[in-house]
Design a protein around this motif. Structure first.
Motif, PDB file in Angstrom:
ATOM      1  N   ALA A  53       0.834  -1.205   0.000  1.00  0.00           N
ATOM      2  CA  ALA A  53       0.000   0.000   0.000  1.00  0.00           C
ATOM      3  C   ALA A  53       0.866   1.252   0.000  1.00  0.00           C
ATOM      4  O   ALA A  53       0.518   2.257  -0.620  1.00  0.00           O
ATOM      5  N   SER A  54       2.005   1.204   0.678  1.00  0.00           N
ATOM      6  CA  SER A  54       2.886   2.380   0.732  1.00  0.00           C
ATOM      7  C   SER A  54       3.547   2.654  -0.605  1.00  0.00           C
ATOM      8  O   SER A  54       4.002   3.772  -0.858  1.00  0.00           O
ATOM      9  N   LEU A  55       3.594   1.664  -1.462  1.00  0.00           N
ATOM     10  CA  LEU A  55       4.201   1.849  -2.777  1.00  0.00           C
ATOM     11  C   LEU A  55       3.253   2.554  -3.742  1.00  0.00           C
ATOM     12  O   LEU A  55       3.701   3.112  -4.744  1.00  0.00           O
ATOM     13  N   ALA A  56       1.971   2.509  -3.422  1.00  0.00           N
ATOM     14  CA  ALA A  56       0.935   3.177  -4.231  1.00  0.00           C
ATOM     15  C   ALA A  56       1.009   2.786  -5.704  1.00  0.00           C
ATOM     16  O   ALA A  56       0.838   3.611  -6.593  1.00  0.00           O
ATOM     17  N   ASP A  57       1.267   1.496  -5.944  1.00  0.00           N
ATOM     18  CA  ASP A  57       1.347   1.013  -7.328  1.00  0.00           C
ATOM     19  C   ASP A  57       0.440  -0.196  -7.572  1.00  0.00           C
ATOM     20  O   ASP A  57       0.591  -0.895  -8.567  1.00  0.00           O
ATOM     21  N   GLY A  58      -0.458  -0.434  -6.648  1.00  0.00           N
ATOM     22  CA  GLY A  58      -1.373  -1.561  -6.782  1.00  0.00           C
ATOM     23  C   GLY A  58      -0.832  -2.875  -6.264  1.00  0.00           C
ATOM     24  O   GLY A  58      -1.539  -3.886  -6.272  1.00  0.00           O
ATOM     25  N   SER A  59       0.408  -2.891  -5.777  1.00  0.00           N
ATOM     26  CA  SER A  59       0.989  -4.164  -5.352  1.00  0.00           C
ATOM     27  C   SER A  59       0.407  -4.677  -4.037  1.00  0.00           C
ATOM     28  O   SER A  59       0.679  -5.809  -3.655  1.00  0.00           O
ATOM     29  N   TYR A 114       5.838  -7.392  -4.581  1.00  0.00           N
ATOM     30  CA  TYR A 114       7.035  -6.980  -3.842  1.00  0.00           C
ATOM     31  C   TYR A 114       7.605  -8.108  -2.980  1.00  0.00           C
ATOM     32  O   TYR A 114       8.689  -7.971  -2.408  1.00  0.00           O
ATOM     33  N   LYS A 115       6.919  -9.215  -2.876  1.00  0.00           N
ATOM     34  CA  LYS A 115       7.284 -10.273  -1.934  1.00  0.00           C
ATOM     35  C   LYS A 115       8.695 -10.817  -2.115  1.00  0.00           C
ATOM     36  O   LYS A 115       9.312 -11.269  -1.160  1.00  0.00           O
TER      37      LYS A 115
END
Length: 197
Positions: free
Chosen positions: A127-133, A139-140
């Protein structure tokens, strides 16, 4: 007043989508901070929305902290202390709305419903990446469990210091982060706050 014990509850009504409701009311939730931005721009709108959810029958309000991070607030020009205060304020706002709602509720209505709770909302790392991940967990493979614990620890402590009734880790899309959060909750620094439901 008796607080809700989730283990014995037959039905628990959560509030609606806070960000969606804030957007419906005219708030801009299109930035990387999403609804957390409104903590700075219009905290009274968040207060009113929490109160409306309680009035509609919600047993639990989730705070406007899902996408709130110190880094995110620093990126819009706040210093660390101001960012931390905004994150903490998400709990204070929800508790104030709950307490005002409860104080205005007629005594007969209080006996017919549970005392509402406040859940500290904590979004996943994605959520902090704000890219839908936050939905696909891509990102895992780029972060370790230790990095994920480090990411969550400070915000979790800030929120726990404000005394929420619950902690809601939301939209966690990958097992490595679930395991990191479970380990984090066992750390002495976190355990010192007691065991939120």
């Amino acid at each position: 007043m008796d607080k809700l014990h989730l283990s014995g509850a037959e039905t628990v009504i959560l509030d609606g989508g806070l960000g969606t409701e804030l957007e419906r009311k005219g708030a801009d939730v299109t930035t990387r901070l999403w609804s957390a931005r409104i903590l700075k721009e219009d905290p009274d709108m968040i207060f009113r929305t929490h109160k409306e959810f309680f009035e509609a029958g919600a047993d639990v309000a989730t705070t406007a902290s899902y996408q709130a991070t110190v880094k995110g607030f620093e990126e819009i020009g706040l210093d660390k202390k101001a960012a931390e205060d905004l994150i903490r304020s998400s709990i204070r706002i929800a508790k104030k709305a709950r307490d005002e709602f409860w104080s205005e509720l007629p005594k007969a209505d209080k006996s017919a419903r549970r005392f509402p709770l406040v859940a500290a909302s904590i979004g996943c790392y994605g959520a902090s990446l704000a890219d839908g991940s936050e939905f696909n967990g891509r990102y895992k493979d780029e972060v370790t469990a230790e990095q994920l614990k480090d990411f969550h620890r400070g915000r979790l402590v800030m929120l726990l210091e404000e005394g929420p009734d619950l902690v809601a880790f939301e939209t966690v899309p990958c097992a490595v982060e679930v395991m990191a959060l479970a380990e984090l909750l066992e750390e002495p620094e976190i355990q010192a706050f007691g065991t939120p439901a």
